[in-house]
Scaffold this motif. Structure first.
Motif, PDB file in Angstrom:
ATOM      1  N   LYS A  72      21.502  59.479 -15.997  1.00  0.00           N
ATOM      2  CA  LYS A  72      20.506  59.135 -15.043  1.00  0.00           C
ATOM      3  C   LYS A  72      19.006  59.132 -15.580  1.00  0.00           C
ATOM      4  CE  LYS A  72      20.782  59.898 -10.716  1.00  0.00           C
ATOM      5  NZ  LYS A  72      20.427  58.692  -9.825  1.00  0.00           N
ATOM      6  N   ARG A  73      18.090  58.332 -14.837  1.00  0.00           N
ATOM      7  CA  ARG A  73      16.993  58.430 -15.188  1.00  0.00           C
ATOM      8  C   ARG A  73      15.973  58.499 -14.066  1.00  0.00           C
ATOM      9  NH1 ARG A  73      15.353  52.575 -17.906  1.00  0.00           N
ATOM     10  NH2 ARG A  73      13.052  52.747 -17.894  1.00  0.00           N
ATOM     11  N   PRO A  74      15.996  60.005 -13.655  1.00  0.00           N
ATOM     12  CA  PRO A  74      15.016  60.415 -12.455  1.00  0.00           C
ATOM     13  C   PRO A  74      13.633  59.827 -12.583  1.00  0.00           C
ATOM     14  CG  PRO A  74      16.246  62.207 -13.609  1.00  0.00           C
ATOM     15  CD  PRO A  74      16.415  61.330 -14.537  1.00  0.00           C
ATOM     16  N   ASP A  75      12.678  59.836 -11.621  1.00  0.00           N
ATOM     17  CA  ASP A  75      11.405  59.285 -11.712  1.00  0.00           C
ATOM     18  C   ASP A  75      10.484  60.547 -12.361  1.00  0.00           C
ATOM     19  OD1 ASP A  75      11.589  56.908 -10.304  1.00  0.00           O
ATOM     20  OD2 ASP A  75      12.093  57.986  -8.533  1.00  0.00           O
ATOM     21  N   ILE A  76      11.054  61.750 -11.938  1.00  0.00           N
ATOM     22  CA  ILE A  76      10.378  62.921 -12.561  1.00  0.00           C
ATOM     23  C   ILE A  76      11.417  64.066 -12.607  1.00  0.00           C
ATOM     24  CG2 ILE A  76       8.497  64.524 -12.424  1.00  0.00           C
ATOM     25  CD1 ILE A  76       7.220  62.549 -10.269  1.00  0.00           C
ATOM     26  N   SER A  77      11.226  64.781 -14.160  1.00  0.00           N
ATOM     27  CA  SER A  77      12.360  65.827 -14.339  1.00  0.00           C
ATOM     28  C   SER A  77      11.401  66.801 -14.545  1.00  0.00           C
ATOM     29  CB  SER A  77      13.114  65.441 -15.515  1.00  0.00           C
ATOM     30  OG  SER A  77      13.920  64.303 -15.424  1.00  0.00           O
ATOM     31  N   ILE A  78      11.806  68.124 -14.143  1.00  0.00           N
ATOM     32  CA  ILE A  78      10.705  69.335 -14.668  1.00  0.00           C
ATOM     33  C   ILE A  78      11.911  70.215 -15.315  1.00  0.00           C
ATOM     34  CG2 ILE A  78       9.636  71.137 -13.687  1.00  0.00           C
ATOM     35  CD1 ILE A  78       8.884  69.395 -11.508  1.00  0.00           C
ATOM     36  N   PHE A  79      11.313  70.476 -16.481  1.00  0.00           N
ATOM     37  CA  PHE A  79      12.094  71.531 -17.511  1.00  0.00           C
ATOM     38  C   PHE A  79      11.085  72.835 -17.699  1.00  0.00           C
ATOM     39  CE2 PHE A  79      13.089  67.186 -18.583  1.00  0.00           C
ATOM     40  CZ  PHE A  79      14.597  67.097 -18.509  1.00  0.00           C
TER      41      PHE A  79
END
Length: 164
Positions: A72-79
């Motif tokens: 997947k290619r999420p608009d925004i990912s938080i790590f």
């Protein structure tokens, strides 16, 4: 994992390809209105100083993530931490704490119906979907879903917060 030449070619043609539980899904590249909303949301990601958390609230915009059952290619990912040096030149394999999707006109089902259950099944703890046309903010967790109206401040399980 290096990105497949097909995915790179699709990107050059203005198409985003994702794979969810073996099902290929395509979407046109985001338009200006979509990207403007992504940028606005990114600026609202902060650590919640009221919560004791070791999470650094690192965000990534529009990068491929190799999940156990898809790509997947999420608009925004938080790590909670930066990806390792080795991971930074390929699809990330670390599971995000949270993902935020901004709905694109014509692709509502992908973001509202397909994405949330997939992300949760892969270990993402908070899934947020924002529809800029209706201002709906859908916040999905394993055992709870809330519907709110933007602007809203959302507390994430990892100790970060985001203004959507």
């Amino acid at each position: 994992m290096s990105l497949s030449p097909i995915l790179l070619q699709a990107s050059e043609l203005g198409i985003r390809l994702e794979i969810v539980n073996g099902l290929p899904i395509w979407e046109a590249q985001p338009v200006y209105r979509h990207q403007k909303q992504v940028e606005r949301i990114v600026q609202g990601i902060t650590r919640n100083d009221q919560v004791q958390s070791g999470c650094a609230c690192i965000h990534a915009v529009d990068v491929y993530i190799q999940f156990p059952n898809g790509l997947k290619r999420p608009d925004i990912s938080i790590f909670c931490r930066e990806p390792s040096e080795e991971e930074q030149d390929s699809a990330l394999t670390m599971i995000p704490e949270a993902v935020i999707e901004v709905v694109s006109k014509g692709f509502e089902a992908k973001d509202l119906e397909i994405g949330p259950p997939f992300y949760l099944s892969q270990g993402v703890r908070d899934v947020i979907v924002f529809d800029p046309l209706t201002l709906l903010v859908l916040h999905v967790r394993k055992y709870r879903t809330t519907r709110q109206v933007s602007p809203v401040l959302i507390e994430l399980e990892c100790g970060c917060q985001v203004l959507v």
